[in-house]
Design a protein around this motif. Structure first.
Motif, PDB file in Angstrom:
ATOM      1  N   GLY A  12      67.666 -77.011   9.064  1.00 11.08           N
ATOM      2  CA  GLY A  12      67.569 -75.889   9.507  1.00 11.08           C
ATOM      3  C   GLY A  12      68.127 -75.636  10.630  1.00 11.08           C
ATOM      4  O   GLY A  12      67.429 -75.935  11.920  1.00 11.08           O
ATOM      5  N   GLY A  14      69.049 -73.487  12.951  1.00 10.72           N
ATOM      6  CA  GLY A  14      68.764 -72.106  13.498  1.00 10.72           C
ATOM      7  C   GLY A  14      68.653 -72.198  15.120  1.00 10.72           C
ATOM      8  O   GLY A  14      69.201 -73.197  15.731  1.00 10.72           O
ATOM      9  N   SER A  39      72.224 -71.357   3.713  1.00 11.73           N
ATOM     10  CA  SER A  39      73.498 -70.549   3.818  1.00 11.73           C
ATOM     11  C   SER A  39      74.787 -71.014   4.202  1.00 11.73           C
ATOM     12  O   SER A  39      74.504 -71.881   5.230  1.00 11.73           O
ATOM     13  CB  SER A  39      73.257 -69.384   4.520  1.00 11.73           C
ATOM     14  N   ASN A  42      76.233 -69.894   7.586  1.00 13.66           N
ATOM     15  CA  ASN A  42      75.555 -70.425   8.979  1.00 13.66           C
ATOM     16  C   ASN A  42      75.984 -71.597   9.213  1.00 13.66           C
ATOM     17  O   ASN A  42      76.342 -71.951  10.364  1.00 13.66           O
ATOM     18  CB  ASN A  42      74.104 -70.167   8.604  1.00 13.66           C
ATOM     19  N   PRO A  74      61.605 -72.563   8.864  1.00 11.14           N
ATOM     20  CA  PRO A  74      60.232 -71.810   8.910  1.00 11.14           C
ATOM     21  C   PRO A  74      59.184 -72.743   8.318  1.00 11.14           C
ATOM     22  O   PRO A  74      59.267 -73.515   7.379  1.00 11.14           O
ATOM     23  CB  PRO A  74      60.565 -70.670   8.137  1.00 11.14           C
ATOM     24  N   ALA A  77      58.640 -73.220   4.734  1.00 13.91           N
ATOM     25  CA  ALA A  77      59.778 -73.967   3.897  1.00 13.91           C
ATOM     26  C   ALA A  77      59.428 -75.305   4.079  1.00 13.91           C
ATOM     27  O   ALA A  77      60.211 -76.162   3.578  1.00 13.91           O
ATOM     28  CB  ALA A  77      61.045 -73.525   4.365  1.00 13.91           C
ATOM     29  N   VAL A  98      59.539 -79.199  14.052  1.00 15.34           N
ATOM     30  CA  VAL A  98      59.354 -78.096  15.376  1.00 15.34           C
ATOM     31  C   VAL A  98      58.494 -76.917  15.381  1.00 15.34           C
ATOM     32  O   VAL A  98      58.370 -75.863  15.780  1.00 15.34           O
ATOM     33  CB  VAL A  98      60.675 -77.588  15.884  1.00 15.34           C
ATOM     34  N   GLY A  99      57.812 -76.978  13.911  1.00 12.56           N
ATOM     35  CA  GLY A  99      57.046 -75.876  13.498  1.00 12.56           C
ATOM     36  C   GLY A  99      55.888 -75.293  14.643  1.00 12.56           C
ATOM     37  O   GLY A  99      55.382 -76.174  15.290  1.00 12.56           O
ATOM     38  N   HIS A 124      56.310 -79.588  18.747  1.00 16.60           N
ATOM     39  CA  HIS A 124      56.402 -78.292  19.008  1.00 16.60           C
ATOM     40  C   HIS A 124      56.847 -77.662  20.385  1.00 16.60           C
ATOM     41  O   HIS A 124      56.476 -77.882  21.151  1.00 16.60           O
ATOM     42  CB  HIS A 124      54.959 -77.436  18.767  1.00 16.60           C
ATOM     43  N   PRO A 125      58.282 -77.482  20.426  1.00 10.94           N
ATOM     44  CA  PRO A 125      58.804 -76.840  21.771  1.00 10.94           C
ATOM     45  C   PRO A 125      58.281 -75.626  22.077  1.00 10.94           C
ATOM     46  O   PRO A 125      58.224 -74.683  21.444  1.00 10.94           O
ATOM     47  CB  PRO A 125      60.431 -77.156  21.444  1.00 10.94           C
ATOM     48  N   GLY A 128      61.829 -70.608  23.266  1.00 11.96           N
ATOM     49  CA  GLY A 128      62.370 -69.918  22.204  1.00 11.96           C
ATOM     50  C   GLY A 128      62.791 -68.401  22.558  1.00 11.96           C
ATOM     51  O   GLY A 128      62.653 -67.991  24.013  1.00 11.96           O
ATOM     52  N   THR A 129      63.318 -67.673  21.943  1.00  9.65           N
ATOM     53  CA  THR A 129      63.815 -66.236  22.262  1.00  9.65           C
ATOM     54  C   THR A 129      63.232 -65.393  20.877  1.00  9.65           C
ATOM     55  O   THR A 129      62.987 -66.164  20.008  1.00  9.65           O
ATOM     56  CB  THR A 129      65.331 -65.971  22.397  1.00  9.65           C
ATOM     57  N   ILE A 238      53.712 -68.424  10.428  1.00 11.31           N
ATOM     58  CA  ILE A 238      52.630 -68.744  11.384  1.00 11.31           C
ATOM     59  C   ILE A 238      51.344 -68.278  11.066  1.00 11.31           C
ATOM     60  O   ILE A 238      50.384 -69.204  11.407  1.00 11.31           O
ATOM     61  CB  ILE A 238      53.123 -68.582  12.758  1.00 11.31           C
ATOM     62  N   GLU A 295      59.197 -67.592  23.336  1.00 11.67           N
ATOM     63  CA  GLU A 295      58.398 -67.673  22.020  1.00 11.67           C
ATOM     64  C   GLU A 295      57.125 -67.826  22.349  1.00 11.67           C
ATOM     65  O   GLU A 295      56.344 -66.979  22.623  1.00 11.67           O
ATOM     66  CB  GLU A 295      58.774 -68.711  20.938  1.00 11.67           C
TER      67      GLU A 295
HETATM   68  P1  NAP Z   1      65.830 -69.708  12.624  1.00 11.21           P
HETATM   69  O1  NAP Z   1      66.705 -69.392  13.821  1.00 11.21           O
HETATM   70  O2  NAP Z   1      65.585 -68.764  11.484  1.00 11.21           O
HETATM   71  O3  NAP Z   1      66.304 -71.132  11.911  1.00 11.21           O
HETATM   72  C1  NAP Z   1      65.598 -71.405  10.775  1.00 11.21           C
HETATM   73  C2  NAP Z   1      66.749 -72.275  10.146  1.00 11.21           C
HETATM   74  O4  NAP Z   1      66.144 -72.642   8.890  1.00 11.21           O
HETATM   75  C3  NAP Z   1      67.763 -71.222   9.299  1.00 11.21           C
HETATM   76  O5  NAP Z   1      69.137 -71.608   9.986  1.00 11.21           O
HETATM   77  C4  NAP Z   1      67.649 -70.988   8.103  1.00 11.21           C
HETATM   78  O6  NAP Z   1      68.955 -71.261   7.269  1.00 11.21           O
HETATM   79  C5  NAP Z   1      66.921 -72.443   7.765  1.00 11.21           C
HETATM   80  N1  NAP Z   1      66.004 -72.416   6.656  1.00 11.21           N
HETATM   81  C6  NAP Z   1      65.208 -71.552   6.279  1.00 11.21           C
HETATM   82  N2  NAP Z   1      64.635 -71.771   5.033  1.00 11.21           N
HETATM   83  C7  NAP Z   1      65.134 -73.149   4.649  1.00 11.21           C
HETATM   84  C8  NAP Z   1      64.854 -73.709   3.632  1.00 11.21           C
HETATM   85  N3  NAP Z   1      63.937 -73.306   2.552  1.00 11.21           N
HETATM   86  N4  NAP Z   1      65.748 -74.656   3.247  1.00 11.21           N
HETATM   87  C9  NAP Z   1      66.669 -75.351   4.341  1.00 11.21           C
HETATM   88  N5  NAP Z   1      66.946 -74.651   5.480  1.00 11.21           N
HETATM   89  C10 NAP Z   1      66.166 -73.467   5.584  1.00 11.21           C
HETATM   90  O7  NAP Z   1      64.300 -70.103  13.158  1.00 11.21           O
HETATM   91  P2  NAP Z   1      63.833 -70.735  14.440  1.00 11.21           P
HETATM   92  O8  NAP Z   1      63.287 -69.677  15.413  1.00 11.21           O
HETATM   93  O9  NAP Z   1      64.794 -71.835  14.834  1.00 11.21           O
HETATM   94  O10 NAP Z   1      62.613 -71.447  13.923  1.00 11.21           O
HETATM   95  C11 NAP Z   1      62.383 -72.523  13.308  1.00 11.21           C
HETATM   96  C12 NAP Z   1      61.134 -73.263  13.422  1.00 11.21           C
HETATM   97  O11 NAP Z   1      60.728 -73.486  14.630  1.00 11.21           O
HETATM   98  C13 NAP Z   1      59.872 -72.674  12.774  1.00 11.21           C
HETATM   99  O12 NAP Z   1      59.180 -73.398  12.174  1.00 11.21           O
HETATM  100  C14 NAP Z   1      59.271 -72.168  13.925  1.00 11.21           C
HETATM  101  O13 NAP Z   1      57.958 -71.907  13.646  1.00 11.21           O
HETATM  102  C15 NAP Z   1      59.586 -72.910  15.139  1.00 11.21           C
HETATM  103  N6  NAP Z   1      59.632 -72.571  16.545  1.00 11.21           N
HETATM  104  C16 NAP Z   1      60.200 -71.394  16.662  1.00 11.21           C
HETATM  105  C17 NAP Z   1      60.361 -70.987  17.865  1.00 11.21           C
HETATM  106  C18 NAP Z   1      61.156 -69.698  18.435  1.00 11.21           C
HETATM  107  O14 NAP Z   1      60.745 -68.986  19.479  1.00 11.21           O
HETATM  108  N7  NAP Z   1      61.850 -69.181  17.473  1.00 11.21           N
HETATM  109  C19 NAP Z   1      59.833 -71.679  19.130  1.00 11.21           C
HETATM  110  C20 NAP Z   1      59.029 -72.763  18.637  1.00 11.21           C
HETATM  111  C21 NAP Z   1      59.199 -73.309  17.430  1.00 11.21           C
HETATM  112  P3  NAP Z   1      69.148 -70.788   6.200  1.00 11.21           P
HETATM  113  O15 NAP Z   1      68.591 -69.335   5.955  1.00 11.21           O
HETATM  114  O16 NAP Z   1      70.816 -70.552   5.899  1.00 11.21           O
HETATM  115  O17 NAP Z   1      68.726 -71.547   5.071  1.00 11.21           O
END
Ligand code: NAP
Length: 296
Positions: A12, A14, A39, A42, A74, A77, A98-99, A124-125, A128-129, A238, A295
């Protein structure tokens, strides 16, 4: 450094997974970085941006030979990914995630990674943004932020120490918390505000004169609703993963909103003024002036 990661696998790549990889590379705290996701586009972008060295699209292949594995997908997943890496993990590999909700992750780990419980460290960090994908990743995301680790009873001290060292190398402060407590605290401080932002925007959007309403939306509305631009899949996951604690917070907030409605409709200025004074004093003391992460 002795905690240096030789091969990091990020499933993941992202915002969070990509930023972690960038921060560790910048700190010289890891060697090779292998990315994984669905993807190809990506992942190719992640190589081009210098976030990862190479990628695999099959999670099992991505974790082969890695001494540190980070699950950055996410919440919905996580379990499927855990199932796909279970038989490919090196015996001494440390695995963390990091969920944004931790009980659901711990339950999924027990169902899928039973043989690896001692080396799994839920994390869990609090950073985020509202943006997602590898393009949104940046190396300084975790500087000065907290990272909450919620070890399982089985988690070995050595694995916990390695994950703590990894986050400290990114400039974060590491704290430990009980899993259930984490989910309650985050339901209040992060999950509820996101739901309020989404609901406010949606409520206004469904009004007849919404075009005009949004035309006059000023700074306050933008500040309050910025997080409604966050990824809908992530927030659905979430809510599903932390439904009990979020449900309790929503019920508590609904009661407070009902009291507020009665005060407004009843012209009860005294109640309104004392609520606003109380809230302003708390916000000024606890939050104003502190650098906040977006976040979570
Ligand atoms: P993100 O930018 O959308 O990144 C998630 C990555 O996971 C994407 O690159 C996606 O790529 C990949 N992915 C999705 N489904 C997948 C699967 N089934 N198998 C393999 N790869 C998969 O999301 P993010 O913000 O980094 O969040 C990721 C995690 O961090 C989540 O669990 C969230 O709860 C946690 N988190 C988020 C934040 C925040 O502010 N955003 C803060 C703290 C913690 P593909 O679509 O190409 O597979």
């Amino acid at each position: 450094m002795s905690d240096r990661i030789k091969r990091l696998a990020v499933i993941g790549v992202g915002l969070i997974g990509g930023s972690l990889a960038l921060a560790l590379r910048k700190a010289g705290a890891c060697g090779e970085v292998v990315g994984c996701g669905r993807s190809r586009e990506n992942l190719e972008r992640a190589v081009a941006l210098g976030v990862i060295d190479r990628f695999e699209q099959e999670p099992g292949r991505a974790v082969a030979g890695a001494d540190m594995v980070v699950l950055g997908v996410p919440l919905g997943a996580m379990e499927a990914v855990m199932g796909r890496i279970a038989s490919s993990l090196a015996a001494d590999a440390v695995v963390t995630d990091v969920g944004s909700a931790k009980m659901a992750v711990a339950d999924a780990v027990r169902r899928t990674l039973g043989g690896h419980l001692a080396r799994f460290v839920p994390g869990h960090p609090i950073a985020g943004t509202e943006r997602s994908g590898v393009e949104a990743a940046f190396a300084s995301l975790f500087e000065g932020c907290s990272v909450i680790l919620t070890p399982l009873p089985e988690t070995e001290a050595g694995a916990l120490a390695r994950v703590g060292a990894m986050w400290r190398a990114c400039g974060a402060e590491v704290v430990e918390m009980d899993i259930a407590h984490h989910d309650q605290v985050l339901a209040a401080t992060s999950h509820l505000p996101h739901l309020l932002a989404y609901t406010l925007v949606d409520t206004l959007a469904r009004m007849d004169d919404s075009e005009e309403i949004f035309q006059y939306a000023a700074g306050g509305f933008r500040d309050f609703t910025r997080i409604a631009s966050s990824d809908p899949v992530m927030w659905r996951d979430i809510c599903l993963a932390n439904r009990e604690a979020i449900g309790e917070m929503l019920a508590r907030f609904s009661n407070a909103l009902q009291d507020l409605a009665e005060a407004v409709q009843g012209g009860d200025g005294e109640t309104l003024l004392s609520l606003f004074h109380r809230a302003k004093a708390v916000r000024d003391r606890q939050i104003k002036g502190r650098t906040l992460s977006a976040e979570d």
